[in-house]
Design an enzyme around this catalytic site. Structure first.
Site, short mmCIF file in Angstrom:
data_model
loop_
_atom_site.label_atom_id
_atom_site.label_comp_id
_atom_site.label_asym_id
_atom_site.label_seq_id
_atom_site.Cartn_x
_atom_site.Cartn_y
_atom_site.Cartn_z
N ASP A 145 0.87 -1.18 0.00
CA ASP A 145 0.00 0.00 0.00
C ASP A 145 0.90 1.23 0.00
OD1 ASP A 145 -1.55 2.19 0.71
OD2 ASP A 145 -2.75 1.07 2.16
N TYR B 294 5.06 3.82 4.26
CA TYR B 294 6.46 4.05 3.86
C TYR B 294 6.92 3.00 2.84
CZ TYR B 294 11.47 4.82 4.15
OH TYR B 294 12.78 5.07 3.82
N LYS C 105 -6.05 9.44 0.53
CA LYS C 105 -4.73 9.07 1.05
C LYS C 105 -3.75 8.70 -0.07
CE LYS C 105 -4.31 6.64 4.89
NZ LYS C 105 -4.57 5.56 5.88
N LYS D 79 13.21 11.44 -4.89
CA LYS D 79 14.32 12.31 -4.43
C LYS D 79 15.48 11.45 -3.92
CE LYS D 79 14.98 15.90 -0.91
NZ LYS D 79 15.07 15.17 0.37
N TYR E 90 -11.73 12.78 -4.91
CA TYR E 90 -10.84 12.40 -6.02
C TYR E 90 -10.21 13.66 -6.62
CZ TYR E 90 -9.59 10.14 -10.53
OH TYR E 90 -8.95 9.65 -11.63
P1 NAD Z 1 -7.74 1.01 -11.66
O1 NAD Z 1 -8.69 1.07 -10.51
O2 NAD Z 1 -7.95 -0.04 -12.69
O3 NAD Z 1 -6.26 0.87 -11.14
C1 NAD Z 1 -5.78 1.51 -10.00
C2 NAD Z 1 -4.83 0.55 -9.29
O4 NAD Z 1 -4.29 1.21 -8.12
C3 NAD Z 1 -5.51 -0.72 -8.79
O5 NAD Z 1 -4.80 -1.86 -9.21
C4 NAD Z 1 -5.50 -0.57 -7.26
O6 NAD Z 1 -5.48 -1.81 -6.61
C5 NAD Z 1 -4.25 0.25 -7.06
N1 NAD Z 1 -4.22 0.99 -5.79
C6 NAD Z 1 -5.18 1.82 -5.29
N2 NAD Z 1 -4.79 2.31 -4.11
C7 NAD Z 1 -3.55 1.81 -3.86
C8 NAD Z 1 -2.62 1.95 -2.80
N3 NAD Z 1 -2.87 2.73 -1.73
N4 NAD Z 1 -1.43 1.30 -2.86
C9 NAD Z 1 -1.15 0.51 -3.93
N5 NAD Z 1 -1.98 0.32 -4.97
C10 NAD Z 1 -3.17 0.98 -4.94
O7 NAD Z 1 -7.76 2.47 -12.32
P2 NAD Z 1 -7.13 2.96 -13.70
O8 NAD Z 1 -8.23 3.32 -14.61
O9 NAD Z 1 -6.08 2.03 -14.15
O10 NAD Z 1 -6.46 4.33 -13.24
C11 NAD Z 1 -5.08 4.38 -12.95
C12 NAD Z 1 -4.65 5.82 -12.65
O11 NAD Z 1 -4.97 6.67 -13.75
C13 NAD Z 1 -5.35 6.42 -11.42
O12 NAD Z 1 -4.42 7.22 -10.72
C14 NAD Z 1 -6.42 7.29 -12.03
O13 NAD Z 1 -6.75 8.38 -11.20
C15 NAD Z 1 -5.76 7.76 -13.32
N6 NAD Z 1 -6.77 8.12 -14.35
C16 NAD Z 1 -7.42 7.14 -15.05
C17 NAD Z 1 -8.37 7.51 -16.00
C18 NAD Z 1 -9.08 6.49 -16.85
O14 NAD Z 1 -9.89 6.86 -17.71
N7 NAD Z 1 -8.84 5.20 -16.68
C19 NAD Z 1 -8.66 8.87 -16.22
C20 NAD Z 1 -8.00 9.82 -15.45
C21 NAD Z 1 -7.02 9.44 -14.54
#
Ligand code: NAD
Ligand code: UDP
Length: 315
Positions: free
Chosen positions: A60, A64, A95, A109, A149
């Site tokens: 997660d 850290y 978070k 960094k 978000y």
């Molecule tokens: P997704 O939900 O398929 O993937 C997100 C992944 O992050 C998941 O595998 C989840 O388990 C992991 N995750 C969440 N919290 C975590 C944590 N604390 N520690 C470790 N892993 C964690 O979503 P996605 O569509 O693949 O989106 C990925 C990124 O792209 C995100 O940051 C999202 O905000 C950004 N984004 C996506 C879109 C889109 O259209 N898909 C648009 C704008 C921004």
């Protein structure tokens, strides 16, 4: 220790993260995927299990991050991304965008690595400027349901710029517009997974509001190429990556009905609070700086996505 460039990808078991793993492995990098499976799945990366250039760490990122060895690049993609997901997990969403980003900037960094963070068109909120260029500051309700978000991502951008300006680390910020394609989670609540799954299962297609709100859908391969070019560019301000072909949600639902040849019918349901009325990227910067523009037409992308959802629902 490998001579290859070493990349850490957070959110690696998710939709976009897993495609990024493939992209960097295909380009000869050594890839470390990190994920806690909050919304992701091992299924998205199981094809990489025998690849000696791929390593997976279950972690997660809000805690850290203890990391040994060199690191050249970090791509921070961990975060719930579907409105349904971040409404169900508001604290985790805040978070991972704030504490998680801080941890990864600290790691960048410490390792002298370049970091790219995944921001979003949601930083523009329900926009008053259309299409949205990067210098538009947005119209976000900080205390509305989407605020968890939107504000986490706005904080992510602010702290990333602060680390760039104060510590001089190499940073990149991508503002991603609605992206779709294989490995989206079935029924993750986003419009296209819902529409395709409903069409395949012969259920009603749920259009929220009157369906006149617009989005601009980008096929995943196009997005991943834009992100790759941005990481390797020397530009540290935010860049929109998305497909500017705008469509109403009702039209998108009708296209899904036509491609899937389903007998499902559209039903109209209540529009969620603060649902943006329009969304379309201005991609002038991406064209000029990255020589990038999307190539996959919606009809082609929808066909590939239909095949994917069919295969997953049959399995
Ligand atoms: P997704 O939900 O398929 O993937 C997100 C992944 O992050 C998941 O595998 C989840 O388990 C992991 N995750 C969440 N919290 C975590 C944590 N604390 N520690 C470790 N892993 C964690 O979503 P996605 O569509 O693949 O989106 C990925 C990124 O792209 C995100 O940051 C999202 O905000 C950004 N984004 C996506 C879109 C889109 O259209 N898909 C648009 C704008 C921004
Ligand atoms: N939407 C819809 N039916 C659904 C899911 C979503 O009409 O089953 C609408 C939603 O209200 C929004 C648009 O489709 O106007 C895109 O929603 P999505 O959740 O994909 O992403 P957003 O762009 O809102 O973050």
């Amino acid at each position: 220790m490998t001579d290859k460039k070493r990349v850490l990808i957070t959110g690696a078991a998710g939709f976009l993260g897993s495609h990024l793993c493939d992209k960097f492995l295909n380009h000869g990098y050594s890839v470390i995927g990190m994920d806690n499976f909050l919304t992701g799945s091992l299924d998205n990366i199981k094809h990489l299990s025998s690849n000696t250039d791929f390593e997976f760490i279950k972690h997660d990122v809000t805690g850290y991050i203890d990391f040994s060895g060199k690191l050249d690049y970090i791509l921070h993609f961990a975060s719930p991304a579907s409105p349904i997901d971040y409404l169900k997990m508001p604290i985790q969403t805040m978070k991972v965008g704030s504490l998680g980003t801080h941890n990864l900037l600290g790691l960048a960094k410490a390792k002298n690595a370049r970091i790219l963070v995944a921001s979003t068109s949601e930083v523009y909120g329900d926009p008053n400027v259309h299409p949205q260029p990067e210098d538009y500051w947005g119209n976000v309700n900080p205390i509305g349901p989407r605020g968890v978000y939107d504000e986490a991502k706005r904080f992510m951008e602010a702290i990333t710029m602060a680390y760039h300006n104060f510590h001089g680390i190499e940073t990149r910020i991508v503002r991603i517009f609605n992206t779709y394609g294989p490995r989206m989670r079935i029924k993750d609540g986003r419009a296209l997974p819902n529409f395709f799954c409903q069409a395949i299962e012969g259920q009603d297609i749920t259009v929220y509001g009157d369906g006149s709100q617009t989005r601009s859908f980008c096929f995943v391969d196009d997005l991943i190429e834009g992100i790759y070019r941005l990481l390797l560019s020397d530009y540290h301000y935010p860049v929109n990556i998305g497909n500017p072909h705008e469509v109403t949600i009702k039209e998108a639902a009708e296209e899904v009905i036509s491609i899937t040849k389903t007998s499902s019918k559209i039903v109209f349901q209540e529009l969620p609070t603060d649902d943006p009325k329009v969304r379309q990227p201005d991609i002038t910067k991406a064209k000029e700086i990255l020589d990038w523009s999307p190539e996959v037409h919606r009809s082609e992308g929808f066909r590939i996505t239909f095949d994917y959802f069919k295969s997953v629902l049959k399995a």
